[in-house]
Design an enzyme around this catalytic site. Structure first.
Site, PDB file in Angstrom:
ATOM      1  N   TYR A 137       0.869  -1.179   0.000  1.00 52.45           N
ATOM      2  CA  TYR A 137       0.000   0.000   0.000  1.00 52.45           C
ATOM      3  C   TYR A 137       0.905   1.229   0.000  1.00 52.45           C
ATOM      4  O   TYR A 137       1.519   1.568   0.994  1.00 52.45           O
ATOM      5  CB  TYR A 137      -0.864  -0.088   1.259  1.00 52.45           C
ATOM      6  CG  TYR A 137      -1.760   1.078   1.583  1.00 52.45           C
ATOM      7  CD1 TYR A 137      -2.007   2.131   0.710  1.00 52.45           C
ATOM      8  CD2 TYR A 137      -2.415   1.108   2.815  1.00 52.45           C
ATOM      9  CE1 TYR A 137      -2.841   3.171   1.051  1.00 52.45           C
ATOM     10  CE2 TYR A 137      -3.259   2.147   3.169  1.00 52.45           C
ATOM     11  CZ  TYR A 137      -3.471   3.183   2.291  1.00 52.45           C
ATOM     12  OH  TYR A 137      -4.305   4.224   2.643  1.00 52.45           O
ATOM     13  N   LYS A 167      -1.757  -1.223  -3.750  1.00 53.14           N
ATOM     14  CA  LYS A 167      -2.790  -0.207  -3.566  1.00 53.14           C
ATOM     15  C   LYS A 167      -2.052   1.103  -3.736  1.00 53.14           C
ATOM     16  O   LYS A 167      -1.133   1.412  -2.971  1.00 53.14           O
ATOM     17  CB  LYS A 167      -3.414  -0.317  -2.179  1.00 53.14           C
ATOM     18  CG  LYS A 167      -4.259   0.889  -1.793  1.00 53.14           C
ATOM     19  CD  LYS A 167      -5.160   0.582  -0.639  1.00 53.14           C
ATOM     20  CE  LYS A 167      -5.743   1.827   0.024  1.00 53.14           C
ATOM     21  NZ  LYS A 167      -5.968   3.003  -0.826  1.00 53.14           N
TER      22      LYS A 167
END
Lengths: 302, 302, 302, 302
Positions: A137, A167
């Site tokens: 992420y 992400k």
């Protein structure tokens, strides 16, 4: 490997008025996401106030989502933590409860000095999740850990067997292209800045994880649909509505305003935890007034 | 109220070769600090890799320091955490074990938007420590929470009954003066940038908390002594030695190098935790070579 | 080589109400500086709105200062410019008019990638000044060119024959020590952050260039004198007054407020140039009210 | 009002080997741009090393472009300068020579404190250009002047009669949408980050000003064409080639490498001015080797 398309809400974590964790609203939120055809919920992420909850609380949140998620709604658990060992415990727990995938961000108090240090930090966390897919992420605006995402992707692909993608909550759309193209598109990139989704669909993005997907997924569905049929004018018009939304979020504070909006669509998530100031009645009324004209919400908010 | 003078080491947290917490070296470190006439140890702070340890580990570290601290060596426990409730638990624990004081930094993943939000975040943490003195630990270079320290001090003085001052690890020496002068000097300011201590003694600083005090307190004692007798040339010459030290720390990474130095003075603290890369044998030998000429250490390092 | 001690005002550049350059106030300012025992005036620097004036205007300003400076008041001309060739022209002009020294900062729109690139940029500028002493003006807060000053000093000492030192407007007091110690103190360091002067006197600073020396040199003389006789309490008390001054400057905008203050001590320098907003009558009255209690000015301001 | 579509090269400014301005290559560059169907050349901008040239040199460059531009190739003159009066002189000169439009960026040494201060700075510059269209050139990565572009647009639209739009070199694609939508799209937005052009075409961008359009306009024409016929795969593939290009630019330094590339396509622009290091023969060979496989250039480079 499974790929996600469309809107994955980064779920808010509900609290009681005294700030204690409140699992009660989760089942209805999960049903709403499923009804909205969201393929998954991303829980305990930044929107879920990750760093403001204890490890035990985060486990309880993840378990509640997994327990109440209707068929078709995957649960992706964010397990990132400044303390690698806490992150590993969260990853192991996510595996135990049968989460669909895990994700972790970079440590941000102590910062890795190189992309390699970052991947060395992440590797044991991903390993603790066993064979669950692992997403890094990337959110440099919050972590101040700023590495070329494609470089991290390459190193993670080499070092982490269950690495599946990113992400991507970064404004660097040059590196985004490089990530999407890496090894022929072998890795998934879920985009994380909802209000510029349209720009990234042009680059090959297929789905995203974001906070406004909690309450405004209909407008994004219209964007995806418009793009699919080549109707760019409609896509732009709809995306512009989300720009107006985000203007209000920025004005009042993104996270605290977003969490307050949940109460306006019938899914009260209670107060935000410090260091954010709670949204009082008057401010909430003002936010409602500003947002009411926007035709973007899951349910009417006026 | 008690005031500290001189060097307060921000203690390293020892680890076993596999990275597990190792409490065994703490007693000898505590004795060494007492022998060096350090008035206190500041434990579980940034130097102690606070954010890289679990809450249970941090409690164990604090308890070990309290148990083994010789008479005259206070234990100040850093309880700062991104999660307010974890910080409160750490503060309550510090009270239970009889720590001399607690301190907490600002949350840094989610950042307070205003000084008031920061003080609202800190207040329950300070309250959980009961009547223990509470220091706000200002370290904007790490937290990216940048507020005028004197403004925070004023708000904290109003809102937090057990607020006693600041651990000041900021380069803003203008605001430092304002803090030192606030309400006639009622609040304590412990300075945290060892290599410019001399500059701040001129402004009224009496003591500091820092990482190099773990292994190099003799050079700082010479600085304090030289200033006391008005021998500024000596003070500058001694302070310059610490500049040479910090050049080596900066070159190799401040925290990882500092922890490695502990092994060179006979207090091996084991490896640093990720996201920092461990210091291998060759690099350690290089660090030793660079540092050996400096006449600053508690014990010979060559 | 000549060394400066005490306060060197970074002179404001006077303008007519319409913003045109106004040389008329310069003679009186120069006399005032001489009366205040300032060893030099630093003209066309940041305080002099360097980048807001044309090259011809800057030449005219430098020439006026040189012409009107009483015996004993040196004129140091800042010739820094984003365009190296403009800077060279300014340096050659400074030599022609018989300035005492020149100084130049780093280019800041296009930024040097390395300290070597910076020194390569500076070298022809220093050369254009012939044998005039050349100071590198380090002000990273404005230029965002952030290199270790001691590294730049070393390279400049090697490459620039007339390099004599630094105007040091940086908060990095560690590197300051290294610069002061370089080659046994062979190079001069003039400090540029007036409100923390006292801290740097402890490190070996002997003089400074700053904007508040235009109107508040008396308070700094008291600081120098107090330090000289070992009266640190007085020194701190006086320095604290300048902190209160700078709080007002920060609140209203440092440069625009400072220039407006000149009108309060009888040396009206007219309006500031864009991009700064002019200080209107009401704001000026408010500034006067805030400053009147401070006992620091060359002449009464109420 | 005229609108531009497609690629507008931000032209390099040619120099002789000794760094002196060299107008000789301009006619051939202008012809090449016209042959490439570029609607305009943007001269004396960042790519043209604006801040590294004197005002007289910049006038000479603008005049040469205007003189040699074939029919159909507009000349847009960048007149931005830290000194408002220099910028006004450049704008007046652009009007005199019959430029098609002018543009100016924010002052960046002294920075406007508010969007209003910025627009107040720009207004007299735009006025000096008479009725020529005026574009604000927003490039926060260089100027560190970071205001919401839509806010600046609104204020400029109110205050500047000849304001027609933005040259938008910012990564903020949310504000970009707001600018494009402002007053029903009344103002033009020319995008300035070539390697993510495709993303912004999705948002409504029709044309751009950029440095890589000097030598690689063919690849961008293929992107525009592919998008026009709905062939997004081709568009992405072509845009990805520019990502590979920019990776090389970033590795070797964007501006200095770009200027060196001109020599590889037969339009030698000579050395870059300090503070950038010149590209030597070996480095140029290395750049050529890295770029040769990319099928993007105006003419073969191997």
């Amino acid at each position: 490997m499974k790929r996600y398309t469309g809107t994955i809400p980064a779920a808010y974590t509900p609290c009681l008025p005294n700030g204690d964790l409140d699992l009660a609203p989760i089942p209805a939120m999960a049903r709403m996401f499923a009804e909205q055809k969201c393929p998954a919920a991303f829980v305990c992420g930044s929107t879920g106030e990750s760093h403001s909850f204890t490890t035990d609380e985060r486990k309880a949140v993840a378990a509640a989502w997994k327990k109440h998620a209707p068929a078709g709604l995957d649960v992706i658990v964010h397990v990132g933590h400044n303390c690698q060992r806490e992150a590993m415990a969260l990853a192991a727990h996510a595996k135990e409860i049968g989460a669909a995938a895990v994700s972790a961000l970079a440590p941000s108090y102590f910062k890795p000095a190189t992309p390699k240090d970052l991947v060395d930090f992440l590797r044991p966390i991903a390993a603790a999740a066993g064979t669950l897919p692992f997403y890094f992420y990337d959110i440099p605006s919050m972590t101040n850990v700023v590495f070329p995402a494609d470089r991290v992707m390459k190193l993670a692909a080499e070092a982490i067997p269950n690495f599946v993608g990113l992400k991507y909550t970064s404004s660097d759309l040059m590196r985004l292209q490089s990530c999407l193209a890496f090894e022929g598109g072998k890795y998934e990139v879920l985009f994380g800045t909802d209000e510029i989704l349209l720009a990234t669909l042009a680059l090959g993005i297929k789905g995203g994880v974001g906070s406004t997907y909690n309450y405004a997924s209909p407008v994004y569905r219209r964007i995806y649909d418009a793009v699919a049929r080549g109707d760019h004018d409609t896509a732009r018009r709809e995306q512009l509505k989300t720009v107006r939304l985000v203007e209000v979020l920025l004005e009042h504070g993104v996270l605290r305003t977003g969490k307050a909006i949940m109460s306006l669509i019938g899914h009260d998530c209670g107060p935000i935890r410090p260091p954010f100031a709670p949204v009082g009645k008057e401010e909430l009324a003002e936010i409602r007034r500003k947002l009411a004209p926007l035709d973007i919400f899951v349910s009417p908010i006026s």
